[in-house]
Design a protein around this motif. Sequence first.
Motif, PDB file in Angstrom:
ATOM      1  N   CYS A  15       0.802  -1.227   0.000  1.00  0.00           N
ATOM      2  CA  CYS A  15       0.000   0.000   0.000  1.00  0.00           C
ATOM      3  C   CYS A  15       0.833   1.274   0.000  1.00  0.00           C
ATOM      4  O   CYS A  15       0.305   2.358  -0.206  1.00  0.00           O
ATOM      5  N   GLY A  16       2.145   1.189   0.282  1.00  0.00           N
ATOM      6  CA  GLY A  16       3.016   2.352   0.247  1.00  0.00           C
ATOM      7  C   GLY A  16       3.032   3.195   1.505  1.00  0.00           C
ATOM      8  O   GLY A  16       3.732   4.192   1.575  1.00  0.00           O
ATOM      9  N   ARG A  17       2.284   2.800   2.522  1.00  0.00           N
ATOM     10  CA  ARG A  17       2.258   3.588   3.765  1.00  0.00           C
ATOM     11  C   ARG A  17       3.474   3.292   4.623  1.00  0.00           C
ATOM     12  O   ARG A  17       3.989   2.174   4.623  1.00  0.00           O
ATOM     13  N   LEU A  18       3.904   4.302   5.369  1.00  0.00           N
ATOM     14  CA  LEU A  18       5.036   4.117   6.274  1.00  0.00           C
ATOM     15  C   LEU A  18       4.620   3.267   7.464  1.00  0.00           C
ATOM     16  O   LEU A  18       3.458   3.297   7.887  1.00  0.00           O
ATOM     17  N   PRO A  19       5.552   2.514   8.040  1.00  0.00           N
ATOM     18  CA  PRO A  19       5.197   1.629   9.151  1.00  0.00           C
ATOM     19  C   PRO A  19       4.913   2.389  10.441  1.00  0.00           C
ATOM     20  O   PRO A  19       5.322   3.528  10.620  1.00  0.00           O
ATOM     21  N   VAL A  20       4.218   1.716  11.334  1.00  0.00           N
ATOM     22  CA  VAL A  20       3.869   2.250  12.642  1.00  0.00           C
ATOM     23  C   VAL A  20       4.632   1.443  13.691  1.00  0.00           C
ATOM     24  O   VAL A  20       4.738   0.220  13.586  1.00  0.00           O
ATOM     25  N   ILE A  21       5.180   2.117  14.697  1.00  0.00           N
ATOM     26  CA  ILE A  21       5.894   1.414  15.765  1.00  0.00           C
ATOM     27  C   ILE A  21       4.879   0.900  16.774  1.00  0.00           C
ATOM     28  O   ILE A  21       4.093   1.660  17.330  1.00  0.00           O
ATOM     29  N   MET A  22       4.918  -0.402  17.009  1.00  0.00           N
ATOM     30  CA  MET A  22       4.075  -1.030  18.012  1.00  0.00           C
ATOM     31  C   MET A  22       4.961  -1.359  19.207  1.00  0.00           C
ATOM     32  O   MET A  22       6.025  -1.955  19.046  1.00  0.00           O
ATOM     33  N   ALA A  23       4.563  -0.972  20.400  1.00  0.00           N
ATOM     34  CA  ALA A  23       5.336  -1.243  21.606  1.00  0.00           C
ATOM     35  C   ALA A  23       4.511  -2.126  22.539  1.00  0.00           C
ATOM     36  O   ALA A  23       3.290  -2.005  22.612  1.00  0.00           O
ATOM     37  N   TRP A  24       5.200  -2.994  23.266  1.00  0.00           N
ATOM     38  CA  TRP A  24       4.542  -3.898  24.188  1.00  0.00           C
ATOM     39  C   TRP A  24       5.427  -4.042  25.418  1.00  0.00           C
ATOM     40  O   TRP A  24       6.632  -4.225  25.305  1.00  0.00           O
ATOM     41  N   GLN A  25       4.844  -3.957  26.588  1.00  0.00           N
ATOM     42  CA  GLN A  25       5.610  -4.118  27.832  1.00  0.00           C
ATOM     43  C   GLN A  25       5.388  -5.508  28.391  1.00  0.00           C
ATOM     44  O   GLN A  25       4.254  -5.976  28.467  1.00  0.00           O
ATOM     45  N   THR A  26       6.483  -6.141  28.773  1.00  0.00           N
ATOM     46  CA  THR A  26       6.402  -7.443  29.422  1.00  0.00           C
ATOM     47  C   THR A  26       7.011  -7.333  30.810  1.00  0.00           C
ATOM     48  O   THR A  26       7.895  -6.522  31.044  1.00  0.00           O
ATOM     49  N   GLU A  27       6.530  -8.155  31.706  1.00  0.00           N
ATOM     50  CA  GLU A  27       7.071  -8.198  33.062  1.00  0.00           C
ATOM     51  C   GLU A  27       7.712  -9.563  33.286  1.00  0.00           C
ATOM     52  O   GLU A  27       7.104 -10.588  33.010  1.00  0.00           O
ATOM     53  N   LYS A  28       8.948  -9.543  33.757  1.00  0.00           N
ATOM     54  CA  LYS A  28       9.663 -10.773  34.047  1.00  0.00           C
ATOM     55  C   LYS A  28      10.172 -10.699  35.475  1.00  0.00           C
ATOM     56  O   LYS A  28      10.398  -9.624  36.016  1.00  0.00           O
ATOM     57  N   TYR A  29      10.350 -11.856  36.063  1.00  0.00           N
ATOM     58  CA  TYR A  29      10.957 -11.921  37.384  1.00  0.00           C
ATOM     59  C   TYR A  29      12.386 -12.422  37.211  1.00  0.00           C
ATOM     60  O   TYR A  29      12.619 -13.504  36.676  1.00  0.00           O
ATOM     61  N   HIS A  30      13.328 -11.585  37.610  1.00  0.00           N
ATOM     62  CA  HIS A  30      14.742 -11.930  37.494  1.00  0.00           C
ATOM     63  C   HIS A  30      15.394 -11.756  38.859  1.00  0.00           C
ATOM     64  O   HIS A  30      15.437 -10.651  39.391  1.00  0.00           O
ATOM     65  N   GLU A  31      15.881 -12.845  39.404  1.00  0.00           N
ATOM     66  CA  GLU A  31      16.512 -12.843  40.723  1.00  0.00           C
ATOM     67  C   GLU A  31      15.615 -12.171  41.770  1.00  0.00           C
ATOM     68  O   GLU A  31      16.020 -11.245  42.457  1.00  0.00           O
ATOM     69  N   ARG A  33      13.289 -10.084  41.464  1.00  0.00           N
ATOM     70  CA  ARG A  33      12.874  -8.706  41.193  1.00  0.00           C
ATOM     71  C   ARG A  33      11.988  -8.701  39.956  1.00  0.00           C
ATOM     72  O   ARG A  33      12.212  -9.441  39.013  1.00  0.00           O
ATOM     73  N   LYS A  34      10.985  -7.846  39.989  1.00  0.00           N
ATOM     74  CA  LYS A  34      10.120  -7.706  38.823  1.00  0.00           C
ATOM     75  C   LYS A  34      10.746  -6.690  37.879  1.00  0.00           C
ATOM     76  O   LYS A  34      11.022  -5.555  38.266  1.00  0.00           O
ATOM     77  N   VAL A  35      10.986  -7.088  36.648  1.00  0.00           N
ATOM     78  CA  VAL A  35      11.632  -6.233  35.654  1.00  0.00           C
ATOM     79  C   VAL A  35      10.662  -6.018  34.496  1.00  0.00           C
ATOM     80  O   VAL A  35      10.125  -6.978  33.944  1.00  0.00           O
ATOM     81  N   LYS A  36      10.426  -4.765  34.133  1.00  0.00           N
ATOM     82  CA  LYS A  36       9.581  -4.446  32.979  1.00  0.00           C
ATOM     83  C   LYS A  36      10.462  -4.208  31.766  1.00  0.00           C
ATOM     84  O   LYS A  36      11.426  -3.453  31.827  1.00  0.00           O
ATOM     85  N   SER A  52       9.495  -8.852  13.424  1.00  0.00           N
ATOM     86  CA  SER A  52       9.489  -9.580  14.697  1.00  0.00           C
ATOM     87  C   SER A  52       9.610  -8.583  15.842  1.00  0.00           C
ATOM     88  O   SER A  52       9.859  -7.406  15.622  1.00  0.00           O
ATOM     89  N   TRP A  53       9.461  -9.057  17.062  1.00  0.00           N
ATOM     90  CA  TRP A  53       9.602  -8.195  18.237  1.00  0.00           C
ATOM     91  C   TRP A  53      11.070  -8.055  18.590  1.00  0.00           C
ATOM     92  O   TRP A  53      11.812  -9.023  18.585  1.00  0.00           O
ATOM     93  N   PHE A  54      11.510  -6.815  18.907  1.00  0.00           N
ATOM     94  CA  PHE A  54      12.894  -6.530  19.269  1.00  0.00           C
ATOM     95  C   PHE A  54      12.923  -5.646  20.509  1.00  0.00           C
ATOM     96  O   PHE A  54      12.002  -4.888  20.772  1.00  0.00           O
ATOM     97  N   ILE A  55      14.040  -5.709  21.240  1.00  0.00           N
ATOM     98  CA  ILE A  55      14.200  -4.885  22.432  1.00  0.00           C
ATOM     99  C   ILE A  55      14.442  -3.426  22.054  1.00  0.00           C
ATOM    100  O   ILE A  55      14.015  -2.528  22.758  1.00  0.00           O
ATOM    101  N   HIS A  56      15.107  -3.193  20.932  1.00  0.00           N
ATOM    102  CA  HIS A  56      15.382  -1.829  20.475  1.00  0.00           C
ATOM    103  C   HIS A  56      14.595  -1.542  19.201  1.00  0.00           C
ATOM    104  O   HIS A  56      14.524  -2.386  18.304  1.00  0.00           O
TER     105      HIS A  56
END
Length: 77
Positions: A15-31, A33-36, A52-56
Amino acid sequence: MWFKRKHNEYGCPMCGRLPVIMAWQTEKYHESRKVKTTVYRLQCPKGHISTSWFIHAALASRQWKELVDEYKSKDTK
């Protein structure tokens, strides 16, 4: 009056449209501690293609460019 949508160089191949940034927050327990963590992906506004989903967000942008180039190379063959 109808205007034809301008196709951007790295817009969606369909369609020629520019992409949209989709963000999603996940919560993990590490040692005990709850880390977002926020993960990102780029997606066509109409939902034709997405990365695909990326951290950056920069990594998602890089994959978007590779994905669009791949579609363009398939079209020229």
